[in-house]
Design a protein around this motif. Sequence first.
Motif, PDB file in Angstrom:
ATOM      1  N   PRO A   1      11.615   9.680  -2.752  1.00  0.00           N
ATOM      2  CA  PRO A   1      11.404  10.304  -1.437  1.00  0.00           C
ATOM      3  C   PRO A   1      12.119  11.641  -1.336  1.00  0.00           C
ATOM      4  CG  PRO A   1      11.987   7.994  -1.197  1.00  0.00           C
ATOM      5  CD  PRO A   1      12.102   8.300  -2.646  1.00  0.00           C
ATOM      6  N   GLU A   2      13.370  11.730  -1.835  1.00  0.00           N
ATOM      7  CA  GLU A   2      14.112  12.982  -1.657  1.00  0.00           C
ATOM      8  C   GLU A   2      13.502  14.116  -2.464  1.00  0.00           C
ATOM      9  OE1 GLU A   2      15.254  10.136  -2.786  1.00  0.00           O
ATOM     10  OE2 GLU A   2      16.557  10.359  -4.537  1.00  0.00           O
ATOM     11  N   GLU A   3      12.711  13.784  -3.462  1.00  0.00           N
ATOM     12  CA  GLU A   3      12.076  14.830  -4.260  1.00  0.00           C
ATOM     13  C   GLU A   3      10.847  15.401  -3.556  1.00  0.00           C
ATOM     14  OE1 GLU A   3      12.021  13.980  -8.900  1.00  0.00           O
ATOM     15  OE2 GLU A   3      11.288  12.296  -7.738  1.00  0.00           O
ATOM     16  N   ILE A   4      10.165  14.532  -2.820  1.00  0.00           N
ATOM     17  CA  ILE A   4       8.822  14.908  -2.374  1.00  0.00           C
ATOM     18  C   ILE A   4       8.779  15.266  -0.898  1.00  0.00           C
ATOM     19  CG2 ILE A   4       8.126  12.534  -1.876  1.00  0.00           C
ATOM     20  CD1 ILE A   4       5.827  14.856  -3.721  1.00  0.00           C
ATOM     21  N   ILE A   5       9.668  14.657  -0.101  1.00  0.00           N
ATOM     22  CA  ILE A   5       9.607  14.930   1.339  1.00  0.00           C
ATOM     23  C   ILE A   5       9.966  16.392   1.562  1.00  0.00           C
ATOM     24  CG2 ILE A   5      10.727  14.449   3.558  1.00  0.00           C
ATOM     25  CD1 ILE A   5      10.768  11.510   2.675  1.00  0.00           C
ATOM     26  N   GLY A   6       9.134  17.072   2.347  1.00  0.00           N
ATOM     27  CA  GLY A   6       9.348  18.506   2.570  1.00  0.00           C
ATOM     28  C   GLY A   6       8.463  19.351   1.674  1.00  0.00           C
ATOM     29  N   LYS A   7       7.856  18.708   0.641  1.00  0.00           N
ATOM     30  CA  LYS A   7       6.948  19.455  -0.232  1.00  0.00           C
ATOM     31  C   LYS A   7       5.541  19.424   0.365  1.00  0.00           C
ATOM     32  CE  LYS A   7       9.534  20.328  -3.951  1.00  0.00           C
ATOM     33  NZ  LYS A   7      10.085  19.184  -4.639  1.00  0.00           N
TER      34      LYS A   7
ATOM     35  N   ILE B   1       4.786  16.899   3.503  1.00  0.00           N
ATOM     36  CA  ILE B   1       5.012  15.455   3.474  1.00  0.00           C
ATOM     37  C   ILE B   1       6.278  15.137   4.269  1.00  0.00           C
ATOM     38  CG2 ILE B   1       5.594  13.511   1.972  1.00  0.00           C
ATOM     39  CD1 ILE B   1       3.855  14.900  -0.150  1.00  0.00           C
ATOM     40  N   ARG B   2       6.152  14.145   5.178  1.00  0.00           N
ATOM     41  CA  ARG B   2       7.293  13.810   6.035  1.00  0.00           C
ATOM     42  C   ARG B   2       7.888  12.444   5.741  1.00  0.00           C
ATOM     43  NH1 ARG B   2       9.367  18.289   7.118  1.00  0.00           N
ATOM     44  NH2 ARG B   2       8.016  19.747   8.238  1.00  0.00           N
ATOM     45  N   THR B   3       7.020  11.476   5.408  1.00  0.00           N
ATOM     46  CA  THR B   3       7.570  10.170   5.019  1.00  0.00           C
ATOM     47  C   THR B   3       6.872   9.736   3.747  1.00  0.00           C
ATOM     48  OG1 THR B   3       5.968   8.799   6.163  1.00  0.00           O
ATOM     49  CG2 THR B   3       7.881   9.501   7.437  1.00  0.00           C
ATOM     50  N   TRP B   4       7.537   8.801   3.049  1.00  0.00           N
ATOM     51  CA  TRP B   4       7.108   8.464   1.688  1.00  0.00           C
ATOM     52  C   TRP B   4       7.638   7.064   1.430  1.00  0.00           C
ATOM     53  CZ3 TRP B   4       4.066  10.909  -1.712  1.00  0.00           C
ATOM     54  CH2 TRP B   4       4.173  10.615  -3.062  1.00  0.00           C
ATOM     55  N   ASN B   5       6.772   6.061   1.271  1.00  0.00           N
ATOM     56  CA  ASN B   5       7.304   4.708   1.120  1.00  0.00           C
ATOM     57  C   ASN B   5       7.474   4.319  -0.343  1.00  0.00           C
ATOM     58  OD1 ASN B   5       4.759   4.051   0.296  1.00  0.00           O
ATOM     59  ND2 ASN B   5       4.508   2.338   1.684  1.00  0.00           N
ATOM     60  N   ALA B   6       8.039   3.105  -0.519  1.00  0.00           N
ATOM     61  CA  ALA B   6       8.409   2.665  -1.869  1.00  0.00           C
ATOM     62  C   ALA B   6       7.182   2.573  -2.771  1.00  0.00           C
ATOM     63  CB  ALA B   6       9.112   1.307  -1.784  1.00  0.00           C
ATOM     64  N   SER B   7       6.045   2.135  -2.196  1.00  0.00           N
ATOM     65  CA  SER B   7       4.839   2.028  -3.020  1.00  0.00           C
ATOM     66  C   SER B   7       4.385   3.400  -3.486  1.00  0.00           C
ATOM     67  CB  SER B   7       3.726   1.361  -2.231  1.00  0.00           C
ATOM     68  OG  SER B   7       4.059   0.021  -2.007  1.00  0.00           O
TER      69      SER B   7
ATOM     70  N   ASP C   1       0.836  -1.194   0.000  1.00  0.00           N
ATOM     71  CA  ASP C   1       0.000   0.000   0.000  1.00  0.00           C
ATOM     72  C   ASP C   1       0.869   1.242   0.000  1.00  0.00           C
ATOM     73  OD1 ASP C   1      -2.215  -1.532   0.078  1.00  0.00           O
ATOM     74  OD2 ASP C   1      -2.449  -1.438   2.250  1.00  0.00           O
ATOM     75  N   VAL C   2       0.312   2.265  -0.584  1.00  0.00           N
ATOM     76  CA  VAL C   2       1.003   3.539  -0.584  1.00  0.00           C
ATOM     77  C   VAL C   2       0.785   4.174   0.789  1.00  0.00           C
ATOM     78  CG1 VAL C   2       1.064   5.825  -1.609  1.00  0.00           C
ATOM     79  CG2 VAL C   2       0.654   3.810  -3.041  1.00  0.00           C
ATOM     80  N   MET C   3       1.874   4.504   1.484  1.00  0.00           N
ATOM     81  CA  MET C   3       1.732   5.134   2.784  1.00  0.00           C
ATOM     82  C   MET C   3       2.602   6.364   2.834  1.00  0.00           C
ATOM     83  SD  MET C   3       1.693   2.054   5.464  1.00  0.00           S
ATOM     84  CE  MET C   3       0.981   0.483   5.067  1.00  0.00           C
ATOM     85  N   LEU C   4       2.027   7.425   3.392  1.00  0.00           N
ATOM     86  CA  LEU C   4       2.843   8.602   3.585  1.00  0.00           C
ATOM     87  C   LEU C   4       2.340   9.324   4.823  1.00  0.00           C
ATOM     88  CD1 LEU C   4       1.313  11.469   2.289  1.00  0.00           C
ATOM     89  CD2 LEU C   4       1.337   9.881   0.408  1.00  0.00           C
ATOM     90  N   THR C   5       3.189  10.157   5.373  1.00  0.00           N
ATOM     91  CA  THR C   5       2.732  10.961   6.500  1.00  0.00           C
ATOM     92  C   THR C   5       3.009  12.414   6.186  1.00  0.00           C
ATOM     93  OG1 THR C   5       4.833  10.805   7.646  1.00  0.00           O
ATOM     94  CG2 THR C   5       3.200   9.146   8.177  1.00  0.00           C
ATOM     95  N   LYS C   6       2.189  13.256   6.822  1.00  0.00           N
ATOM     96  CA  LYS C   6       2.412  14.684   6.639  1.00  0.00           C
ATOM     97  C   LYS C   6       2.180  15.352   7.980  1.00  0.00           C
ATOM     98  CE  LYS C   6      -2.377  15.547   5.507  1.00  0.00           C
ATOM     99  NZ  LYS C   6      -3.356  16.077   4.597  1.00  0.00           N
ATOM    100  N   ASP C   7       2.711  16.551   8.139  1.00  0.00           N
ATOM    101  CA  ASP C   7       2.452  17.252   9.379  1.00  0.00           C
ATOM    102  C   ASP C   7       1.191  18.103   9.224  1.00  0.00           C
ATOM    103  OD1 ASP C   7       3.156  19.518   7.997  1.00  0.00           O
ATOM    104  OD2 ASP C   7       5.199  19.540   8.781  1.00  0.00           O
ATOM    105  N   LEU C   8       0.877  18.837  10.276  1.00  0.00           N
ATOM    106  CA  LEU C   8      -0.395  19.570  10.247  1.00  0.00           C
ATOM    107  C   LEU C   8      -0.373  20.726   9.253  1.00  0.00           C
ATOM    108  CD1 LEU C   8      -1.814  19.622  13.845  1.00  0.00           C
ATOM    109  CD2 LEU C   8      -2.665  18.418  11.844  1.00  0.00           C
ATOM    110  N   ASP C   9       0.814  21.086   8.778  1.00  0.00           N
ATOM    111  CA  ASP C   9       0.867  22.115   7.735  1.00  0.00           C
ATOM    112  C   ASP C   9       0.695  21.497   6.355  1.00  0.00           C
ATOM    113  OD1 ASP C   9       1.294  24.072   9.599  1.00  0.00           O
ATOM    114  OD2 ASP C   9       3.457  23.699   9.633  1.00  0.00           O
ATOM    115  N   GLY C  10       0.558  20.161   6.325  1.00  0.00           N
ATOM    116  CA  GLY C  10       0.394  19.496   5.034  1.00  0.00           C
ATOM    117  C   GLY C  10       1.726  19.186   4.357  1.00  0.00           C
TER     118      GLY C  10
END
Lengths: 140, 766
Positions: free
Chosen positions: B290-296, B275-281, B264-273
């Motif tokens: 992950p390095e492209e999207i985390i922090g966006k 993205i903090r984690t980003w898995n292989a799916s 499954d695709v799993m990701l986490t984000k903080d309350l500001d929206g």
Amino acid sequence: VSIALRPILAAEDEETDRFILNLAFARAKLPHPVVTVRSGRECVDYLSGVGSLVDRPLHSLPTLLLLDLKMPGMHGFEVLEWLATRPQFKDLPVVVLSSSSDASDIQKALQLGARDYIVKPHSLDELVKVLQRLHERWCL
Amino acid sequence: LRYGVAVGSIVLGWLARETITPTIGPTALPFIFFFPAVAMAAWYGGLGPGVLAIILSAVAANWFFMEPVRAWAFRTPGDVATISAFVFACSFIVGAMEAMHRARARALADARKREAAELETRQQKELLTTTLASIGDAVIATDTDGRVVFFNTQAEALTGWKMSEAANRHLSEVFRIVHEKTREPLENPVERVLRLGTVMGLANHALLIAEDGREIPVGDSAAPIRQPNGSVFGVVLVFRDVTLQRKSHEVAARLAAIVEHSGDVMLTKDLDGIIRTWNASAERLFGYRPEEIIGKHVTVLFPPDRLTEEDYILSRLREGRPVERFETIRVAKDGRRIPIAVSISPLKDADGQIVGASKIIHDITDLIATREALTNEKELLATTLASIGDAVIVTDPEGRITFLNAEAERLTQWRNSDATGRPLPEIFRIMNEETRAPVENPVEKVLRHGGVVGLANHTVLTAKDGTEIPIDDSAAPIRHAGGPLLGIVLVFRDFTERKQAEKALREAHEQLADRAGQLEKLVQERTARLQDVVNELQHVSYAMAHDMRAPLRAMNAFASLLAEKPSGDIAPADAQEYTRRIIVASRRLDQLIQDALQYTKVAQQEIPLGPVDLSKLMRDLVDTYPNLHSDKADILIADRLPVVVGNDSLLTQCFSNLLGNAVKFVAPGVKPKVLVRPEVRDGAVRIWVQDNGIGIPRNSQSRLFQMFQKLNSEYEGTGIGLAIVRKVVERMSGKVGVESEPGAGSSFWVELPLAAGGDEERSATT
């Protein structure tokens, strides 16, 4: 003796066939002289008296034309067409002597005014008989 | 009060002097009782009341007890001196009393201060001891020799030593540590600290071996204890059981691995929206690493028309409510729109504070497709049912109507909406046409048989208004494969109406006629094609018959000439001539047969096409044929002939015929000159073969390329060469032609398709 007789004109392009034709005429012992021309063009030239053949007393109009069909330059059919447009030749009997036994060739030749159509016979004897028969029919 | 006491004591002093007046007289010893009164006032009241007492005493003594009594006047200078002496003496008393008061106050303050300091120290010590004793970590303190001086309860629990037993033992005795993997003893941290003089952590993977042999993974640190002057007088060692920590690390690592490798695709984000984690799916689905999207911001995944969804999601999260299976669209890195189902749960920190959200995303492309397909299918079925020509009634398993299609409505004269819910026999009233006895309810029949049943013949349906319609029908149970009965479907049709059958028959007839027409057309096409082949064959056979009989006739004639006389009677020259002619004729016949065979071969054989380098082909031709050599003919070939699409051997045949003709048909005595040059015309090339020959009359040019066409009997040949050229070129999808004037030479051309990339190949070969 037979100087007064008008010649039989034979148009034949193949040298071998001309040779055989002349041989057959010789064997047929016909009283009429025989003149051979080597193509349709020469045939027309002879009949219209152009070039070297203007000396009409020597090369008088023929009593019979034996015409091959498949000749380089001017085809036998073209000679027939040419003759049809010349009223002075309307009494000149033309007999096609061709290798072709094709029905459409025969029909076309007769349509264009040929009096008879004879497929070149296989043997010399046959050819001699054909010439004698033609002579009887058209030259007497 | 202090001043009251001063006044009171002076009054007491006055009263005491009055009581002894009868004894000693009114003026003797005027001050005697005022001394203790002043002392009393100063002792009790201090400086102020003391001074007041002095003044009051002097005044009272002067008024009451000195001559003249009850008057202010001084009788003698001695009286003044007496009062002055009294005041002076009393001043001493008051001064001494004040000094005493002050000293006492100071001593009291000092004592209080000391007490407070002691209390503080005691409290601090208490606090430290309690802290150390009750701290979660184990603490051991040693002196500089490494002997244990302090041991807290945790240290006792972990090492298995009691403080009382451990005291004064060497640390290495009570704190034995080895490497977790190698089991090599690790350096005593106290020694290390003493050596280095700094705080240090233990090596990782330290394993503490307790007194009772238990092995406990520990994490620790050691630090020197310094005196205020900086000298080290001990070491404190703090350590803790990291079993749980290790385990929780393992659990966390396992969880992380599960998340990372989850399908499954799993990701986490903080309350500001963000993205903090980003898995292989997630990477697989959306294409972002992950390095492209985390922090966006998570909205990079949102299509522009759905940005408001984030507000909704965030507002729910802030309330601590999860978002369950929310179907929407997200956009991948490449711009692809992906239908997804997302479940979002709030992430809480240890305090239960919401700090973000975890999202589990499913790609529901397939689901959507399936759903659509299902909807379509449902629609299709419904439409089919509704528009089907047969009447259809569906009932539930109890035989109550759930559906009537249009035809059923027409035949029963019940509306679907009215009939729904009613028992079948009420709407579907059937009886035997002849006996007029009711026919068994088909639902009951199906229930009994469990399979498809047909109705009896001669069944008549009675419509709502009493009309009787002969019907033909069948009923069948509806069930899922092997599942429970869902209902019964009843299909019937108006038997009187044969229009449909007729219509079907008519359509079938039309189809048949149509098909027959198509077949006819096909046959015609095929016939035409066959006719073409037959024509070609006729043409060849005609030409063969004509041309091949000539040499046969010659052979026959000359052979019979030789045969008719004895050989002696024929002139030798004639005999030789006849024989020669027979040989020539036979050779010619052979040539004709060969050429005719060649023609049919060219016309029929399979020809693989490929790139052919004409430059090379021409060079080979000129090299191979003696009559093309430079001593016989001048052949000039343009040096850049292209690569064409064709067949090598057929093109060789074609150009050998053309070049052969070019050098053959020249006037006697003329040396043939031939020029071969290309002329590129879009996508094709014309190869011109230009000669200085006798030329061809215009009216003969049209039949030049036909079979057995000889234009000039003075040149040898069978009249097949150009027919072969034409056939060859046609077989390679090319064209052939000629431009010529009698006496002015001929230019034959062959047009062929250019090979793709022919330029490169050409330059490579030149």
